[in-house]
Design a protein around this motif. Structure first.
Motif, PDB file in Angstrom:
ATOM      1  N   GLY A 410       0.832  -1.212   0.000  1.00 33.03           N
ATOM      2  CA  GLY A 410       0.000   0.000   0.000  1.00 33.03           C
ATOM      3  C   GLY A 410       0.863   1.256   0.000  1.00 33.03           C
ATOM      4  N   PHE A 411       1.916   1.251   0.820  1.00 32.69           N
ATOM      5  CA  PHE A 411       2.821   2.402   0.900  1.00 32.69           C
ATOM      6  C   PHE A 411       3.549   2.589  -0.438  1.00 32.69           C
ATOM      7  CE2 PHE A 411       7.099   4.109   2.212  1.00 32.69           C
ATOM      8  CZ  PHE A 411       6.653   5.390   2.502  1.00 32.69           C
ATOM      9  N   GLN A 413       2.488   1.751  -3.410  1.00 26.29           N
ATOM     10  CA  GLN A 413       1.530   2.303  -4.389  1.00 26.29           C
ATOM     11  C   GLN A 413       1.358   3.808  -4.165  1.00 26.29           C
ATOM     12  OE1 GLN A 413       0.394   0.551  -6.852  1.00 26.29           O
ATOM     13  NE2 GLN A 413       1.038  -1.479  -6.140  1.00 26.29           N
ATOM     14  N   ALA A 414       1.318   4.215  -2.885  1.00 30.82           N
ATOM     15  CA  ALA A 414       1.178   5.646  -2.575  1.00 30.82           C
ATOM     16  C   ALA A 414       2.409   6.423  -3.062  1.00 30.82           C
ATOM     17  CB  ALA A 414       1.000   5.833  -1.061  1.00 30.82           C
ATOM     18  N   VAL A 415       3.622   5.844  -2.888  1.00 32.49           N
ATOM     19  CA  VAL A 415       4.852   6.483  -3.369  1.00 32.49           C
ATOM     20  C   VAL A 415       4.797   6.649  -4.883  1.00 32.49           C
ATOM     21  CG1 VAL A 415       7.339   6.115  -3.718  1.00 32.49           C
ATOM     22  CG2 VAL A 415       6.324   5.692  -1.463  1.00 32.49           C
ATOM     23  N   ARG A 417       2.169   6.825  -6.832  1.00 35.98           N
ATOM     24  CA  ARG A 417       1.166   7.846  -7.220  1.00 35.98           C
ATOM     25  C   ARG A 417       1.712   9.253  -6.994  1.00 35.98           C
ATOM     26  NH1 ARG A 417      -2.437   4.217  -4.746  1.00 35.98           N
ATOM     27  NH2 ARG A 417      -2.350   5.407  -2.797  1.00 35.98           N
ATOM     28  N   GLU A 418       2.377   9.451  -5.830  1.00 39.86           N
ATOM     29  CA  GLU A 418       2.877  10.780  -5.472  1.00 39.86           C
ATOM     30  C   GLU A 418       3.957  11.249  -6.440  1.00 39.86           C
ATOM     31  OE1 GLU A 418       3.417  14.356  -3.837  1.00 39.86           O
ATOM     32  OE2 GLU A 418       1.819  12.970  -3.225  1.00 39.86           O
ATOM     33  N   MET A 434       5.081  12.440   1.694  1.00 41.13           N
ATOM     34  CA  MET A 434       4.478  11.147   2.041  1.00 41.13           C
ATOM     35  C   MET A 434       3.922  11.129   3.464  1.00 41.13           C
ATOM     36  SD  MET A 434       4.711   9.515  -0.709  1.00 41.13           S
ATOM     37  CE  MET A 434       3.900   8.083  -0.019  1.00 41.13           C
ATOM     38  N   SER A 437       0.663   9.372   4.478  1.00 32.61           N
ATOM     39  CA  SER A 437       0.504   7.925   4.283  1.00 32.61           C
ATOM     40  C   SER A 437       0.990   7.173   5.524  1.00 32.61           C
ATOM     41  CB  SER A 437       1.314   7.483   3.062  1.00 32.61           C
ATOM     42  OG  SER A 437       2.694   7.631   3.335  1.00 32.61           O
ATOM     43  N   ASP A 438       1.074   5.832   5.415  1.00 28.26           N
ATOM     44  CA  ASP A 438       1.511   5.063   6.593  1.00 28.26           C
ATOM     45  C   ASP A 438       3.039   4.956   6.648  1.00 28.26           C
ATOM     46  OD1 ASP A 438       1.746   3.461   4.404  1.00 28.26           O
ATOM     47  OD2 ASP A 438       0.838   1.673   5.296  1.00 28.26           O
TER      48      ASP A 438
END
Length: 735
Positions: A410-411, A413-415, A417-418, A434, A437-438
């Protein structure tokens, strides 16, 4: 469900454990039970009859007699219940209406074994999941990023370059063809089509392996192909006159003797299960027919009785080993497709392959080594370029972030996207963007230590010093924003205040970690060495010692037909880096250690008992490069281990005397004074001499008897230093 039974070797080990016998003693007894094809059916009575050493121990040693008598009583009894890996029962109504069910862990299973379910008339299907199909699918998707119209079905079935690659033995990563033995068969046979690959897959098993040399000889020289009768040629020509497939057995019964396909298959099953009465009854039907079953027989079809007898005997000899061709062809097609991808889209294929084995660091290390051999660079993790999995770039294959410990998908994927908005420019920029996020300190530390921030220009040593301060500053800034607090000066100059007022924390001016330290960080965070391997500097030394790679040893024992290069109890020398060492106390209160040693292909476990630890313990510390001598030990269904006899630092053992670092001229003699011949220092120094083979004379003088014993060694400075530490300066003289 399947029931594991107490087989001869296993029951000896189980009973020995309960009787508190030392592992090494039980291991010796268990290994007296014959192994190899068919060994599953060997009973303890068979073993006592076949193995003279076992029989002698049984008759002379009371404890061994008790062990084997107890084992005999338990032999053949159910040992444990397990789940049939691929078997699925399909029923019209809920399964519990037909058979009782149970739970094995979380899986719901039938309480009956496979054969009982079949006798009850239930449909049992085996569904086999192949990781390689996912690898192919991932490789196709990577190719489609460049060539949108590319499809797996477009691959040609007769690509000469692919077959050339297989014939050259470049089969690492190719489905079904990776083992040393299988690679050897590919080199010998030089397959030219999928039919040849199918035959290799069918033949490379215990039993039919014996006919591989004949098969290869017939392929390369058609004059060696013989048919007992011309009617066999259309059936056996694809396998150069050899019976290889179950379908060929069925065809022979059908076309030569007039059996229906169903009747022929029942005979094939009877032969493969060695049902003697049915086999003899069918011999007569095959020769002369059976009117009741509407079978004409060979003689009625114009085949001489003597020839028909010989054909039936041939079938009898081979039917037990015949393989299902439909299965072999399915595997052969997948094998060919993986080989084609490796040949033509090497980077995409190896990236997909690496992603598929991420949970097996030995396999990842082996495939990274293969990438190196193919001239493909493995690029380290990069916070701006790495995806979650291994991906293809212009410069090579980029390491995926999912392989870094404490980094969740999940982290990642967030990286990803960012960074689509803009690349990260610094550690502060990354932590700031970031922060929602988590993200946590352990994740950031591991990203730094694995090298994911290297491309941003700062040294790992600098980032490790400041990352906690950076994260704390970002957290404080966000908290102030949330609480609506404004900075007085920011209000005065008209800015909006908040996060953007936190300046980048300056990086301390300190040296970068050494290459060795960086490699160890990578190993700790990803399980792999990324920027190199500690063994790189010892390649020449290993080559001079002639030590095999650890991967080649494990691969040899893993192949289906059994090892071809190495053997249980074989003396062996390996080189590698000590990666872990765990000590334990044995039942007789002596110390032993489990030591893991790895090179750039794989890792292996050493069993080191007290005698070795006394003389070589200092060399078996973590992160040291060592030469290990010992004997291979292969237990049932376990990876090979090495019973260690001696270990020594590789840098010393690998350095040639000619380098001159205090190396002595060959006409010089080393005099060593020992207290007595039975003193432990004698054994220790003998082990040291093994590590320094050479022509210089060594004279060993015993202080108590004045006797002199001679040997030869290379008078390297490291050897002299070891002698001085063991015997004292005054007892080591070079003249």
């Amino acid at each position: 469900v399947t029931f594991g039974t107490m087989a001869a070797r296993g029951v000896i080990r189980d009973v020995g454990r309960v009787m508190n016998m030392p592992y090494a003693d039980v291991d010796v007894i268990a290994k007296q039970v014959p192994a190899g094809p068919g060994a599953l059916h060997i009973t303890l009575d068979d073993a006592l009859r076949l193995s003279k050493p076992l029989r002698e121990q049984y008759e002379t040693d009371e404890q061994v007699k008790k062990l084997i008598d107890t084992a005999k009583a338990l032999e053949g009894m159910p040992r444990h219940a397990s789940t049939h890996a691929a078997g699925v029962v399909i029923t019209k109504r809920p399964v519990y209406e037909y058979v009782p069910l149970a739970k094995n862990d979380d899986a719901v299973v039938c309480q009956y074994v496979m054969t009982t379910l079949e006798e009850l008339g239930l449909l049992k299907m085996d569904f086999l999941g192949l990781r390689n199909l996912t690898v192919l699918d991932d490789a196709v998707k990577m190719v489609q990023e460049r060539l949108p119209d590319f499809k797996l079905s477009d691959i040609p079935e007769d690509d000469p370059e692919t077959f050339e690659m297989i014939s050259a033995g470049k089969t690492s990563g190719v489905f079904q063809m990776e083992s040393a033995g299988m690679t050897g068969v590919c080199v010998g046979l030089r397959p030219q089509n999928i039919e040849d690959i199918t035959a290799i897959i069918a033949l490379y098993r215990p039993g039919p392996m014996d006919s591989i040399p004949r098969f290869i000889a017939c392929k390369h020289d058609s004059s060696k192909i013989k048919y007992l009768h011309p009617s066999l040629e259309p059936i056996l020509s694809v396998t150069y006159g050899c019976i290889v497939y179950q379908e060929q057995v069925i065809q022979i019964f059908q076309q030569l003797a007039g059996y229906s396909l169903g009747q022929a298959d029942m005979v094939r099953r009877a032969i493969s299960k060695k049902k003697a009465a049915q086999i003899e009854k069918e011999r007569e039907a095959f020769l002369h027919g059976d009117p009741e079953r509407n079978i004409a027989g060979c003689v009625a079809n114009g085949i001489p009785e003597e020839t028909a007898q010989a054909i039936y005997q041939d079938i009898y000899d081979f039917a037990n080993y015949a393989f299902n061709k439909a299965h072999a062809v399915s595997y052969a097609v997948v094998a060919y497709q993986t080989a084609w991808f490796k040949c033509h889209y090497t980077r995409e294929y190896m990236a997909a392959l690496l992603t598929s084995v991420l949970d097996n660091s030995d396999k990842v290390a082996g495939y990274i080594s293969e990438c190196r051999d193919c001239g493909i660079a493995l690029l380290p993790p990069d916070i701006n370029r790495s995806a979650d999995r291994f991906t293809v770039e212009e410069g090579g294959i980029r390491f995926g972030l999912v392989a870094i410990k404490n980094i969740g998908r999940g982290f990642i994927q967030a990286v990803m996207r960012e960074r689509e908005q803009a690349p990260f420019t610094s550690l502060y920029d990354f932590c700031d963007r970031m922060a929602g996020s988590d993200i946590n300190k352990r994740a950031v530390e591991n990203l730094i230590r694995s090298g994911a921030f290297d491309a941003l220009g700062a040294r790992r040593s600098q980032l490790i010093q400041v990352y906690e301060s950076v994260m704390d500053a970002v957290a404080d800034s966000r908290r102030q924003n949330l609480e609506g607090q404004m900075d007085f000066f920011s209000l005065a100059d008209g800015s909006s205040g908040g996060r953007k007022n936190v300046k980048e924390i300056p990086l301390p001016d300190i040296d970068e970690y050494t290459p060795e330290e960086r490699m160890l960080m990578e190993k700790e965070t990803t399980g792999l060495y990324l920027s190199g391997h500690p063994m790189d500097q010892y390649r020449e030394a290993v080559r001079r010692l002639g030590a095999p790679t650890i991967g080649s040893i494990l691969g040899d024992f893993a192949q289906e037909g059994g090892p071809t290069r190495f053997a249980d109890d074989q003396r062996i020398t390996i080189c590698g880096i000590v990666t872990s060492s765990k000590t334990k106390t044995t039942r007789n209160n002596s110390l032993m250690a489990y030591v893991t040693v790895e090179d750039d292909t794989a890792s292996i476990e050493l069993l080191c008992f007290a005698r070795v630890l006394e003389s070589c313990g200092p060399y078996l510390k973590e992160n040291q490069a060592v030469v290990v001598k010992g004997r291979l030990s292969v237990r049932d269904e376990k990876a090979p281990q090495i019973l260690c006899d001696s270990a020594y630092l590789l840098s010393a053992a690998g350095a040639p005397a000619a380098e001159g670092q205090a190396a002595k001229a060959p006409d010089q003699v080393l005099y060593l004074k020992f207290p007595s011949l039975d003193h432990p220092s004698v054994r220790h120094m003998k082990l040291v001499f093994q590590m320094f083979p050479g022509n210089a004379a060594v004279k060993m003088v015993m202080a108590d008897t004045r006797k002199v014993y001679g040997t030869h060694a290379s008078l390297h400075e490291a050897l002299l230093q070891e002698a001085r530490e063991t015997l004292g300066e005054a007892n080591v003289v070079v003249k």
